[in-house]
Motif scaffolding. Structure first.
Motif, mmCIF file in Angstrom:
data_model
loop_
_atom_site.group_PDB
_atom_site.id
_atom_site.type_symbol
_atom_site.label_atom_id
_atom_site.label_comp_id
_atom_site.label_asym_id
_atom_site.label_seq_id
_atom_site.Cartn_x
_atom_site.Cartn_y
_atom_site.Cartn_z
ATOM 1 N N TYR A 162 0.907 -0.965 0.032
ATOM 2 C CA TYR A 162 0.123 0.077 -0.173
ATOM 3 C C TYR A 162 0.703 1.699 0.035
ATOM 4 O O TYR A 162 1.553 1.697 0.263
ATOM 5 C CB TYR A 162 -0.566 -0.112 1.224
ATOM 6 C CG TYR A 162 -1.752 -1.522 1.042
ATOM 7 C CD1 TYR A 162 -1.201 -2.090 1.660
ATOM 8 C CD2 TYR A 162 -2.581 -1.429 0.761
ATOM 9 C CE1 TYR A 162 -2.082 -3.583 2.298
ATOM 10 C CE2 TYR A 162 -3.921 -2.276 0.846
ATOM 11 C CZ TYR A 162 -3.381 -3.426 0.612
ATOM 12 O OH TYR A 162 -3.707 -4.574 0.938
ATOM 13 N N ASP A 163 0.253 2.042 -0.298
ATOM 14 C CA ASP A 163 0.965 3.317 -0.600
ATOM 15 C C ASP A 163 0.817 3.888 0.658
ATOM 16 O O ASP A 163 0.253 4.565 1.179
ATOM 17 C CB ASP A 163 0.356 4.026 -1.530
ATOM 18 C CG ASP A 163 0.896 5.866 -1.626
ATOM 19 O OD1 ASP A 163 0.393 6.767 -1.953
ATOM 20 O OD2 ASP A 163 2.691 6.559 -1.732
ATOM 21 N N GLU A 182 -10.911 -2.351 -0.782
ATOM 22 C CA GLU A 182 -10.983 -1.403 -1.459
ATOM 23 C C GLU A 182 -9.943 -1.346 -2.743
ATOM 24 O O GLU A 182 -8.983 -2.365 -3.425
ATOM 25 C CB GLU A 182 -9.461 -2.145 0.069
ATOM 26 C CG GLU A 182 -9.709 -1.642 1.174
ATOM 27 C CD GLU A 182 -8.530 -1.023 2.130
ATOM 28 O OE1 GLU A 182 -7.115 -1.233 1.842
ATOM 29 O OE2 GLU A 182 -8.688 -1.110 3.377
ATOM 30 N N ILE A 183 -10.988 -0.087 -2.921
ATOM 31 C CA ILE A 183 -9.399 -0.071 -5.064
ATOM 32 C C ILE A 183 -8.821 1.217 -4.240
ATOM 33 O O ILE A 183 -8.795 1.873 -4.126
ATOM 34 C CB ILE A 183 -10.941 -0.351 -5.842
ATOM 35 C CG1 ILE A 183 -12.121 0.815 -5.063
ATOM 36 C CG2 ILE A 183 -11.303 -1.356 -5.737
ATOM 37 C CD1 ILE A 183 -13.063 1.399 -6.539
ATOM 38 N N ASP A 184 -8.866 1.492 -5.763
ATOM 39 C CA ASP A 184 -7.628 2.249 -6.214
ATOM 40 C C ASP A 184 -8.227 3.429 -5.816
ATOM 41 O O ASP A 184 -7.053 4.476 -5.594
ATOM 42 C CB ASP A 184 -6.673 2.447 -7.992
ATOM 43 C CG ASP A 184 -5.720 1.290 -7.859
ATOM 44 O OD1 ASP A 184 -6.636 0.836 -9.185
ATOM 45 O OD2 ASP A 184 -5.390 0.887 -7.321
#
Lengths: 117, 207
Positions: free
Chosen positions: A79-80, B164-166
């Motif tokens: 994750y970022d 959870e998507i972009d």
């Protein structure tokens, strides 16, 4: 279960958990053995019960440590986290200033990590 | 209240904390003697299954793993976490690098046999990071899918899933039977303690 068996069971479980210890399994296992040896002369059952409780507490702490470590590793890999890294850095440095004023700064730092991750 | 049967998939991968080394012959990664464990996302999947069982939404949890004989350890870990039965699809030495499509086909065959109402997999495996098996399986079975699930709620034969998507989060509703893939924030997987593992050691999973 007799006290003796409880102690042995606890020891076995802690040794088993030591496999994944971040510093190395050997380091953890020798420390664990030393801790048990130091208290091996206890005869008071109440005191022994308290020590077993403490051992169980340590076991729970290690479980939490492993879980948190894994979560963080996965989070950083997949994750970022750039934003959150900056946040935690800022807060950690300001915490260092205040840590001198508090005895249990360890607890403070840990709870901060849990909040922002 | 309806009770379902569910299948969870656990893949045996190199442990997340191990430093990977490339083999001297440059043909891959060193795997001999290296610590392996269950894929972290699959742990989330197993944990979700166990929580659903505790909430009595699910009656039986079956764990399946495709891999060499050591995959039995992965299945045992899942059993120690709370699954009921294990199925080990054994692969010979040369077949270990099975691609997601092959795994999905194997799983489709297992689903035909066991007839679960819900299949949960981990989002992706940390060794190949393909994130394909769930989608392929759903396609092969023609079942609805909810991938990258971070919240799963159940009500009357339907699941409400937050993905959870972009762009953020997406809520979808899928009818059972369905395929779900577990994301990191779905839950906090429990640690399989020694007593539970010892208890499972006496059980043998089906081949």
């Amino acid at each position: 279960m007799t006290l003796r068996r409880s102690v042995i069971q606890l020891y076995k479980e802690l040794q088993y958990m030591g496999r994944e210890y971040p510093g190395g399994a050997a380091k953890f296992n020798t420390k664990c053995k030393q801790a048990f040896l130091n208290n091996s002369q206890e005869v008071d059952p109440v005191k022994i019960e308290m020590l077993i409780e403490r051992g169980r507490f340590v076991q729970k702490e290690i479980e939490a440590l492993y879980g948190l470590r894994k979560y963080r590793a996965m989070k950083h890999r997949y994750y970022d986290t750039e934003e959150m890294d900056l946040q935690t850095k800022g807060l950690k440095s300001s915490l260092k200033i205040y840590s001198g004023y508090f005895r249990n700064n360890e607890i403070l730092c840990n709870s901060n990590d849990l909040k922002f991750e | 209240k309806q009770w379902y049967q569910r299948r969870v998939r656990g893949k045996r991968v190199i442990d997340y904390a191990v430093k990977i080394r490339v083999r001297p012959d440059q043909l891959g990664v060193v795997t001999d003697g290296v610590k392996h464990s269950m894929n972290p996302f699959d742990e989330n999947a197993v944990e979700e299954a166990v929580r659903m069982k505790q909430k009595k939404i699910v009656k039986e949890i079956i764990v399946a793993s495709c891999g060499p004989s050591q995959a039995q350890e992965t299945i045992r870990t899942a059993l120690a976490m709370g699954a009921d039965r294990g199925i080990h699809v054994e692969l010979a030495k040369g077949e270990e690098a099975l691609q997601p499509l092959a795994i999905a086909k194997i799983f489709a065959a297992l689903v035909e046999k066991e007839k679960p109402d819900l299949v949960i997999l981990g989002k992706q495996a940390i060794d190949d990071d393909s994130n394909q098996t769930t989608q392929l399986l759903a396609g092969l079975l023609n079942w609805p899918q909810g991938t990258m699930a971070s919240v799963v709620e159940h009500s009357e034969g339907k699941l409400t899933i937050t993905r959870e998507i972009d762009g953020g989060l997406e809520d979808i509703s899928v009818k059972l039977p369905a395929v779900i893939s577990a994301d990191l924030r779905l839950n906090e997987p429990r640690y399989a303690t020694l007593p539970n593992i010892m208890r499972q050691r006496r059980r043998r999973s089906r081949r």
